[in-house]
Design an enzyme around this catalytic site. Structure first.
Site: not given
Ligand SMILES: [Zn+2]
Length: 309
Positions: A125, A162, A164, A246
């Site tokens: 991120h 991931d 996200h 995740d």
């Molecule tokens: Zn994540």
């Protein structure tokens, strides 16, 4: 095959607030998962200390020095939503970068077939000049750039599974046709980016969103149809996995229902492509994964597949 596992106890010293999902225990369970007989042939190295010059391959000098100057002497200081610095954060982040550097060095020199970096804080991120979503420096982006600039590799593909979207990695390589960024992620979900129409200036960004409730079948189909062909066609000299776990069904931060077998499947698919077009070179870097049981099982499956194919 020889797989190199790289980690360092100083990665535990990046402390977050009590109850924060991105916590030191994550690395402890990863370590424990790889202690069994099955992993006795895993080659292990302590991460060397990285340095600022690695961060500067991606992040501006002002960003790096501002983070350093914001380090607290005690407690934690919030530098972005849910993103903190503690006194040990710098050491942790530097070991994370050192791990990435060593992984690239060893894989490119063919001393090992592939490598897995068990590090924190995570990175995907972090944008060029913005910490975000538990991330300080973009480890995977730095590894890619380091491989290009120091080892002279031409094209690098980053596959980010991931749950996200890796807004940071996308931001960094948006206008760069030498790095392919492919992401599967739940949408809508933090950070909100990652729509299929976001393709970068040179069509080298590939976003493959999944929906809450999606599981193994849809994930594997997405790999087959949207992810793997793009990586193979790009014919990268190195494949980096932004390996977040995740999307596991147990994870509290998302709603995708993958099992550890799906991470094995994806790992095997990446190895197959790497063997065909990338000289076998694969570097995997830990991102998220917040259920300790789901994380340890998934990393076990992932690393076992890296070792045995
Ligand atoms: Zn994540």
């Amino acid at each position: 095959m020889t797989t190199l596992y790289i980690s360092h106890p100083e990665c535990l010293d990046h402390q977050t607030l009590l109850g924060h999902p991105e916590r030191a225990d994550r690395l402890l369970v990863v370590e424990r998962a790889l202690e069994t007989e099955e992993f006795s042939n895993l080659q292990r190295e302590a991460a060397p200390r990285g340095d600022e010059s690695l961060a500067l391959r991606i992040h501006p000098e002002e960003y790096v020095s501002n983070l350093f100057q914001a380090l607290p002497h005690e407690g934690t200081v919030e530098i972005a939503n849910d993103t903190v610095l503690s006194p040990g954060s710098w050491k942790a982040a530097m070991r994370a970068l050192g791990a990435c550097r060593l992984a690239v060095d060893e894989v490119v020199a063919r001393k090992v077939d592939n490598a897995f970096c068990a590090i924190r804080p995570p990175g995907h991120h972090a944008e060029r000049d913005k910490p975000m979503g538990f991330c300080l420096f973009n480890n995977a982006a730095i590894a890619a750039r380091y491989a290009q600039q120091v080892h002279g590799l031409g094209r690098v593909a980053i596959f980010d599974w991931d749950v996200h979207h890796g807004n940071g990695t996308q931001d960094i390589f948006w206008a760069d046709d030498s790095v392919l960024y492919v992401s599967t992620h739940e949408m809508p979900l933090f950070p909100g980016t990652g729509a299929p129409r976001e393709t970068g200036e040179h069509d080298t960004i590939v976003n493959v969103p999944l929906q809450a409730g999606d599981g193994s079948a849809i994930f594997r189909e997405a790999l087959e149809v949207c992810v793997l062909p793009r990586i193979e066609t790009f014919a990268p000299d190195l494949i980096i996995i932004s390996a977040g776990f995740d999307a596991h069904w147990r994870d509290p931060l998302a709603n995708i229902n993958l099992t550890e077998a799906d991470f094995s499947h994806a790992t095997r698919a990446v190895l197959d492509i790497a063997n065909r077009v990338s000289g076998g070179r694969v570097v995997s870097i830990l991102e998220g994964g917040y259920d300790l049981v789901g994380l340890s099982r998934s990393v076990g499956a992932h690393v076992s597949t890296l070792m045995h194919g």
